[in-house]
Write a protein that holds these residues in place. Sequence first.
Motif, PDB file in Angstrom:
ATOM      1  N   GLY A   8       6.309 -12.123 -37.924  1.00  0.00           N
ATOM      2  CA  GLY A   8       5.968 -13.099 -36.902  1.00  0.00           C
ATOM      3  C   GLY A   8       4.869 -12.697 -35.945  1.00  0.00           C
ATOM      4  N   VAL A  12      -3.059 -14.275 -30.674  1.00  0.00           N
ATOM      5  CA  VAL A  12      -2.895 -15.503 -29.908  1.00  0.00           C
ATOM      6  C   VAL A  12      -3.694 -15.388 -28.615  1.00  0.00           C
ATOM      7  N   SER A  17       2.176 -18.653 -27.348  1.00  0.00           N
ATOM      8  CA  SER A  17       3.528 -18.220 -27.690  1.00  0.00           C
ATOM      9  C   SER A  17       3.589 -17.689 -29.108  1.00  0.00           C
ATOM     10  N   LEU A  18       4.547 -16.805 -29.332  1.00  0.00           N
ATOM     11  CA  LEU A  18       4.863 -16.307 -30.668  1.00  0.00           C
ATOM     12  C   LEU A  18       6.364 -16.104 -30.750  1.00  0.00           C
ATOM     13  N   ARG A  19       6.896 -16.181 -31.944  1.00  0.00           N
ATOM     14  CA  ARG A  19       8.292 -15.839 -32.164  1.00  0.00           C
ATOM     15  C   ARG A  19       8.380 -14.751 -33.217  1.00  0.00           C
ATOM     16  N   VAL A 121       1.234  -7.565 -32.282  1.00  0.00           N
ATOM     17  CA  VAL A 121       0.957  -8.736 -31.455  1.00  0.00           C
ATOM     18  C   VAL A 121      -0.303  -8.447 -30.648  1.00  0.00           C
TER      19      VAL A 121
END
Length: 125
Positions: A8, A12, A17-19, A121
């Motif tokens: 995931g 960004v 948002s990220l999950r 991320v």
Amino acid sequence: QVQLVESGGGSVQAGGSLRLSCAASGYTFITGCMGWFRQAPGKEREGVARIYFGTGSTEYADSVKGRFTISRDNAKNTLYLQMNSLNPDDTAMYYCAAVRRGGLCSIRKTNFSYWGQGTQVTVSS
């Protein structure tokens, strides 16, 4: 044998948002304790959030309170981290981790015995 596999991560823009997901095998989702950690280049690995499955209690680092939410799906043996309002300071490798049976459930990394390989991320401004 406990295996944890994260997914995931990605890139960004700030505010996005990220999950993250962590698929667990060989680990009980009934009474266990799992968490998310992160490590930025040149920095120590730090705790982000943890959840105790027995009561559902959660704990968050001050830097992510109100923006990140940890949750789990017992049926899927999967841990999640919903990350909202991301900013460049959230850029790091994110790791899923689990506490050995009978261990202390707190956000300190020394309490966690099992680790995934991490998912990156990256948040751009």
